[in-house]
Design a protein around this motif. Structure first.
Motif, PDB file in Angstrom:
ATOM      1  N   TRP A 294     -13.848   0.632 -19.020  1.00  0.00           N
ATOM      2  CA  TRP A 294     -14.152  -0.225 -17.881  1.00  0.00           C
ATOM      3  C   TRP A 294     -12.862  -0.631 -17.186  1.00  0.00           C
ATOM      4  N   SER A 295     -12.998  -1.086 -15.950  1.00  0.00           N
ATOM      5  CA  SER A 295     -11.883  -1.657 -15.205  1.00  0.00           C
ATOM      6  C   SER A 295     -11.952  -3.165 -15.391  1.00  0.00           C
ATOM      7  N   ASP A 296     -10.811  -3.780 -15.712  1.00  0.00           N
ATOM      8  CA  ASP A 296     -10.761  -5.205 -16.054  1.00  0.00           C
ATOM      9  C   ASP A 296      -9.617  -5.864 -15.300  1.00  0.00           C
ATOM     10  N   THR A 297      -9.878  -7.035 -14.717  1.00  0.00           N
ATOM     11  CA  THR A 297      -8.886  -7.701 -13.869  1.00  0.00           C
ATOM     12  C   THR A 297      -7.960  -8.666 -14.610  1.00  0.00           C
ATOM     13  N   ARG A 298      -8.075  -8.770 -15.929  1.00  0.00           N
ATOM     14  CA  ARG A 298      -7.164  -9.698 -16.640  1.00  0.00           C
ATOM     15  C   ARG A 298      -5.710  -9.279 -16.407  1.00  0.00           C
ATOM     16  N   ASP A 299      -4.854 -10.239 -16.239  1.00  0.00           N
ATOM     17  CA  ASP A 299      -3.411 -10.003 -16.034  1.00  0.00           C
ATOM     18  C   ASP A 299      -3.127  -9.068 -14.859  1.00  0.00           C
ATOM     19  N   ALA A 300      -3.975  -9.103 -13.844  1.00  0.00           N
ATOM     20  CA  ALA A 300      -3.828  -8.199 -12.698  1.00  0.00           C
ATOM     21  C   ALA A 300      -2.650  -8.622 -11.818  1.00  0.00           C
ATOM     22  N   PRO A 301      -1.932  -7.652 -11.235  1.00  0.00           N
ATOM     23  CA  PRO A 301      -0.826  -7.992 -10.338  1.00  0.00           C
ATOM     24  C   PRO A 301      -1.305  -8.619  -9.025  1.00  0.00           C
ATOM     25  N   LYS A 302      -2.551  -8.311  -8.640  1.00  0.00           N
ATOM     26  CA  LYS A 302      -3.143  -8.879  -7.429  1.00  0.00           C
ATOM     27  C   LYS A 302      -4.591  -9.229  -7.733  1.00  0.00           C
ATOM     28  N   PRO A 303      -5.120 -10.283  -7.120  1.00  0.00           N
ATOM     29  CA  PRO A 303      -6.523 -10.656  -7.380  1.00  0.00           C
ATOM     30  C   PRO A 303      -7.480  -9.499  -7.097  1.00  0.00           C
ATOM     31  N   GLY A 304      -8.357  -9.229  -8.062  1.00  0.00           N
ATOM     32  CA  GLY A 304      -9.354  -8.186  -7.902  1.00  0.00           C
ATOM     33  C   GLY A 304      -8.917  -6.801  -8.330  1.00  0.00           C
ATOM     34  N   TRP A 305      -7.629  -6.607  -8.604  1.00  0.00           N
ATOM     35  CA  TRP A 305      -7.133  -5.306  -9.062  1.00  0.00           C
ATOM     36  C   TRP A 305      -7.278  -5.238 -10.563  1.00  0.00           C
ATOM     37  N   GLY A 306      -7.630  -4.068 -11.088  1.00  0.00           N
ATOM     38  CA  GLY A 306      -7.856  -3.940 -12.522  1.00  0.00           C
ATOM     39  C   GLY A 306      -7.031  -2.857 -13.181  1.00  0.00           C
ATOM     40  N   ASP A 307      -7.088  -2.879 -14.506  1.00  0.00           N
ATOM     41  CA  ASP A 307      -6.559  -1.817 -15.356  1.00  0.00           C
ATOM     42  C   ASP A 307      -7.726  -1.293 -16.173  1.00  0.00           C
ATOM     43  N   VAL A 308      -7.640  -0.054 -16.660  1.00  0.00           N
ATOM     44  CA  VAL A 308      -8.715   0.547 -17.446  1.00  0.00           C
ATOM     45  C   VAL A 308      -8.511   0.220 -18.927  1.00  0.00           C
ATOM     46  N   TYR A 309      -9.575  -0.248 -19.557  1.00  0.00           N
ATOM     47  CA  TYR A 309      -9.609  -0.569 -20.983  1.00  0.00           C
ATOM     48  C   TYR A 309     -10.617   0.336 -21.670  1.00  0.00           C
ATOM     49  N   VAL A 310     -10.445   0.516 -22.982  1.00  0.00           N
ATOM     50  CA  VAL A 310     -11.346   1.338 -23.789  1.00  0.00           C
ATOM     51  C   VAL A 310     -11.623   0.609 -25.095  1.00  0.00           C
ATOM     52  N   ALA A 311     -12.849   0.764 -25.609  1.00  0.00           N
ATOM     53  CA  ALA A 311     -13.201   0.252 -26.931  1.00  0.00           C
ATOM     54  C   ALA A 311     -14.184   1.217 -27.578  1.00  0.00           C
ATOM     55  N   LYS A 312     -14.148   1.265 -28.902  1.00  0.00           N
ATOM     56  CA  LYS A 312     -15.119   2.051 -29.652  1.00  0.00           C
ATOM     57  C   LYS A 312     -16.195   1.099 -30.141  1.00  0.00           C
TER      58      LYS A 312
END
Length: 142
Positions: free
Chosen positions: A40-58
């Protein structure tokens, strides 16, 4: 359940959920044996509001709870979104769109690719495919 203002469900009534904090969007799920990988794309610790990074979980197939801690795939200064998962013989391919959104939706974008092991851990480095024209809305892995 609500996490940081974001509604999220917990699987089969267990107390453990895959996504721990932030605002999750663009969720992709891939069954692997008796378990599954979720990206999923997640906005925690984003450089700009609403921008995300991709996270993975099993996730455990029996109840959907996380079987290992979630992890960020690539922490970047750009907006990472629209992840897609595809099964390979002994691993998983994760693709997503990486972009710097611009007013009017015409920012530069590229598709990022990384191989994950069956536990969802990224391999060495990512590959990029630069898009020469247009604004992508999604990416697929088949």
């Amino acid at each position: 359940m609500t996490i940081d203002g974001c509604e999220f469900f917990n699987f089969a009534g267990s107390g453990d959920t895959a996504i721990k904090e932030g605002t999750a969007t663009d969720v992709a799920l891939l069954a692997r044996g008796g378990d599954a990988l979720v990206a999923w794309s997640d906005t925690r610790d984003a450089p700009k509001p609403g921008w995300g990074d991709v996270y993975v979980a099993k996730l455990k197939g029996a109840d959907g709870s996380a079987s290992a801690p979630e992890q960020v795939v690539a922490k970047t200064p750009l907006h990472s979104r629209s992840p897609a998962l595809g099964g390979l013989a002994k691993s998983v391919l994760l693709a997503w769109i990486e972009e710097a959104p611009a007013a009017g939706g015409s920012g530069e974008a590229e598709v990022k690719l990384v191989e994950l092991d069956d536990a969802g851990r990224p391999g060495q480095g990512t590959s990029s495919v630069k898009l020469s024209d247009g604004t992508p809305t999604a990416v697929g892995v088949d």
